[in-house]
Each structure stands twice: as C-alpha cells, then as structure tokens.
Design an enzyme around this catalytic site. Structure first.
Site, mmCIF file in Angstrom:
data_model
loop_
_atom_site.group_PDB
_atom_site.id
_atom_site.type_symbol
_atom_site.label_atom_id
_atom_site.label_comp_id
_atom_site.label_asym_id
_atom_site.label_seq_id
_atom_site.Cartn_x
_atom_site.Cartn_y
_atom_site.Cartn_z
ATOM 1 N N HIS A 126 -9.262 1.167 5.411
ATOM 2 C CA HIS A 126 -7.956 1.318 6.067
ATOM 3 C C HIS A 126 -8.126 2.260 7.264
ATOM 4 O O HIS A 126 -8.916 3.203 7.207
ATOM 5 C CB HIS A 126 -6.942 1.893 5.066
ATOM 6 C CG HIS A 126 -5.541 1.826 5.579
ATOM 7 N ND1 HIS A 126 -5.057 2.706 6.525
ATOM 8 C CD2 HIS A 126 -4.530 0.951 5.322
ATOM 9 C CE1 HIS A 126 -3.803 2.378 6.811
ATOM 10 N NE2 HIS A 126 -3.463 1.317 6.090
ATOM 11 N N ASN B 108 0.875 -1.176 0.000
ATOM 12 C CA ASN B 108 0.000 0.000 0.000
ATOM 13 C C ASN B 108 0.910 1.223 0.000
ATOM 14 O O ASN B 108 1.528 1.535 1.013
ATOM 15 C CB ASN B 108 -0.882 -0.044 1.264
ATOM 16 C CG ASN B 108 -1.708 1.221 1.435
ATOM 17 O OD1 ASN B 108 -1.764 2.071 0.535
ATOM 18 N ND2 ASN B 108 -2.353 1.348 2.592
ATOM 19 N N SER C 45 4.005 -2.290 10.148
ATOM 20 C CA SER C 45 5.465 -2.373 10.321
ATOM 21 C C SER C 45 6.062 -3.703 9.884
ATOM 22 O O SER C 45 7.020 -4.188 10.478
ATOM 23 C CB SER C 45 5.847 -2.050 11.775
ATOM 24 O OG SER C 45 5.502 -0.711 12.084
ATOM 25 N N LYS D 146 0.081 4.253 -0.174
ATOM 26 C CA LYS D 146 -0.552 5.419 0.477
ATOM 27 C C LYS D 146 -0.331 6.667 -0.401
ATOM 28 O O LYS D 146 -0.323 6.549 -1.623
ATOM 29 C CB LYS D 146 -0.012 5.580 1.892
ATOM 30 C CG LYS D 146 -0.139 4.266 2.694
ATOM 31 C CD LYS D 146 0.164 4.412 4.150
ATOM 32 C CE LYS D 146 -0.012 3.046 4.839
ATOM 33 N NZ LYS D 146 0.222 3.106 6.268
ATOM 34 N N GLU E 104 -6.423 4.609 8.266
ATOM 35 C CA GLU E 104 -6.188 6.029 7.953
ATOM 36 C C GLU E 104 -7.425 6.664 7.328
ATOM 37 O O GLU E 104 -7.692 7.851 7.522
ATOM 38 C CB GLU E 104 -4.952 6.148 7.035
ATOM 39 C CG GLU E 104 -3.674 5.881 7.835
ATOM 40 C CD GLU E 104 -2.539 5.262 7.053
ATOM 41 O OE1 GLU E 104 -2.567 5.272 5.810
ATOM 42 O OE2 GLU E 104 -1.601 4.746 7.698
ATOM 43 N N GLU F 173 -4.755 -4.935 10.762
ATOM 44 C CA GLU F 173 -3.710 -3.926 10.928
ATOM 45 C C GLU F 173 -3.937 -3.186 12.237
ATOM 46 O O GLU F 173 -4.764 -2.258 12.294
ATOM 47 C CB GLU F 173 -3.758 -2.919 9.778
ATOM 48 C CG GLU F 173 -3.524 -3.526 8.412
ATOM 49 C CD GLU F 173 -2.991 -2.496 7.408
ATOM 50 O OE1 GLU F 173 -1.941 -2.749 6.840
ATOM 51 O OE2 GLU F 173 -3.626 -1.445 7.240
ATOM 52 N N GLY G 114 3.226 2.131 10.695
ATOM 53 C CA GLY G 114 4.229 3.188 10.524
ATOM 54 C C GLY G 114 5.014 3.518 11.775
ATOM 55 O O GLY G 114 5.697 4.540 11.826
HETATM 56 P P1 13P Z 1 3.454 0.253 7.517
HETATM 57 O O1 13P Z 1 3.934 -1.027 6.893
HETATM 58 O O2 13P Z 1 4.175 1.462 7.025
HETATM 59 O O3 13P Z 1 3.425 0.152 9.012
HETATM 60 O O4 13P Z 1 1.941 0.457 7.040
HETATM 61 C C1 13P Z 1 1.054 -0.595 7.157
HETATM 62 C C2 13P Z 1 -0.186 -0.227 6.459
HETATM 63 O O5 13P Z 1 -0.920 0.635 6.898
HETATM 64 C C3 13P Z 1 -0.489 -0.916 5.200
HETATM 65 O O6 13P Z 1 -1.782 -0.667 4.779
#
Ligand code: 13P
Length: 250
Positions: free
Chosen positions: A98, A10, A212, A12, A100, A168, A174
């Site tokens: 997601h 992803n 992560s 983002k 976010e 997640e 992150g």
């Molecule tokens: P990270 O791998 O940067 O922690 O992000 C995970 C994520 O949100 C994938 O959708």
C-alpha cells in the site's frame, strides 16, 4: 472473460474493538440477505483484531484479510506479523505495498514483491498495490511508473488465483479526488496488458481501483472495463457507507 469482482475495505489504523465489531456485524447482516452477493467481500481490519473479526464472519460471505505482512515466516522482527500468523488467525487475503507503507515504512518494490511471495506461500491471496503520485501524473509518467511497479512488485509465481492488483493513485487516497473514468480505464487497460506479457491467465486477474471510492461514484468506476472491484478506505469504516459500494456488484 467474466471475473468475479472483489470489493475490499481497508480499515487502516482505525477503529476500536466494540465499534469495529458492531460495524462488521451490520455488514454481515446486510450481506446475509443474499445467497450470493455476486462478488467477494473482504474487510482488512488492524492486525490486532483479525482473529476476532474472523470469528464474527465465520460461515458468512464476508472474508477477513491483513493490511500487511513481513516477508519472513518468523524470527527476530519486533513489532511485525507474518503471513502465516494471518493465515492461522483465519485471514484469506493480505494487502501488500500500500502506498502508505511504501511512504511510512520506505517499502521498495523488491520488499513488496517478497511480501507478496510470503503471503502466497502462507496460502493467502496477495493484493499488490500500485499507484502514481500527483507529481508523477502531472509530469506524464503515470503509465511508466505503474509498469515499473507492476513489473517489480508482483510475485514471481503470480497467477490469477493468488494475486490481485489494486491501482490506487496516491493523490486520490483520502482526498475526495478521483481520476476521471477515462484515466482509470487507461491505467487498468495498461496494467492488464503488462500482466499479459508475464503470465498466461492475465485476463483472470482482478484489478481493483482504490482512492476516494464512495457510494456516489462506485457504480461508474466499477462498471469500467478492466475494473474488477474496489479497494475502499474511509468509506469502508461504516457498514452504511460500504454497503452501497458492494451493491454496485450485486
Ligand atoms: P480512501 O478510500 O479513504 O481514499 O482510501 C483508499 C485506500 O487507500 C484503500 O486502500
């Protein structure tokens, strides 16, 4: 039951045209060394470059997906894109719900469910994301939060073919922090059992872990029971970081 893993990146809101194309080209080259990599490889770039990334991956074993879609097919929804548009551009999957988006755009389980249904109706595979916050984990609510999200965000016509579930934990995204393998295994087993109560082919649903994931921890996480792949953020942006994660499934 053996389930073909999915390793999904992803991106983002990261990357500009030429750099993104270069990273994707590198990934495609790595993957092309294998007739069958043993897993499905997916990159979800920003919507603006989906069509271009689809062109770059045509005929390869790397697929392209969207990061979000609107719940409606078309209409007066300024700034949004529909699942049909993603499909038309050549995408095969779409992430929905997601954390976010749940946070930045206040998306509820009901909205996520409608988006998953829109993705499926357009012929895409929906990747429905669930995950607890740190506060919820620390107060012992993880499993009930996850059950509630699974129950209310999954499409009503859910099948192992049209839906993937990504666990997640919000606090692991992150941050460089990951749950212990035991904690991941516990949540994934819980999701599987929740799925069994609503569908007959629950064993075939791919359950991804995200948060992560990187080359150094992927093998341990991907080997867990009920973990059928990963949803990778930061470590998917560079082919050199992403490939070792894909390799754990080869
Ligand atoms: P990270 O791998 O940067 O922690 O992000 C995970 C994520 O949100 C994938 O959708």
């Amino acid at each position: 039951m053996s389930v073909r893993p999915l390793i999904a990146g992803n991106w983002k809101m990261n990357g500009l045209g030429s750099e993104s194309a270069a990273q994707l080209t590198d990934l495609v080259e790595q993957a092309s060394e294998y007739k069958d990599v043993g897993c499905d490889i997916l990159i979800c770039p920003p919507a603006l470059i989906v069509r271009e990334m689809v062109t770059l991956t045509k005929g390869t074993n790397v697929q392209i997906g969207g990061q979000d879609c609107h719940m409606n097919v078309s209409g007066a929804h300024t700034g949004d894109i529909s699942a049909e548009m993603l499909k038309d551009a050549g995408a095969t999957y779409c992430i929905v719900g997601h954390s976010e988006r749940r946070t930045d755009h206040l998306e509820t389980n009901e909205v996520v469910k409608a988006k998953a249904e829109a993705a499926i109706a357009a012929g895409l595979i929906a990747i429905v994301c669930v995950g607890e916050t740190l506060e919820e984990r620390e107060s012992g609510k993880t499993l009930s939060v996850i059950s509630n999200q699974v129950k209310n965000s999954l499409p009503s016509d859910v099948t192992a073919q049209n839906t993937v579930v990504a666990y997640e934990p919000v606090w692991a995204i992150g941050t460089g922090k990951t749950p212990t393998p035991d904690d991941v295994a516990e949540v994934h087993a819980h999701i599987r059992s929740d799925l069994k109560s609503v569908m007959s082919d629950a064993d075939g649903v791919r359950l991804l872990y995200g948060g992560s994931v990187k080359g150094s921890n992927a093998a341990e996480l991907m080997a867990l029971e009920h973990v059928n792949g990963g949803l990778v953020g930061g470590a998917s942006l560079k082919a050199g970081d992403f490939w070792p994660i894909v390799e754990t499934s080869i």
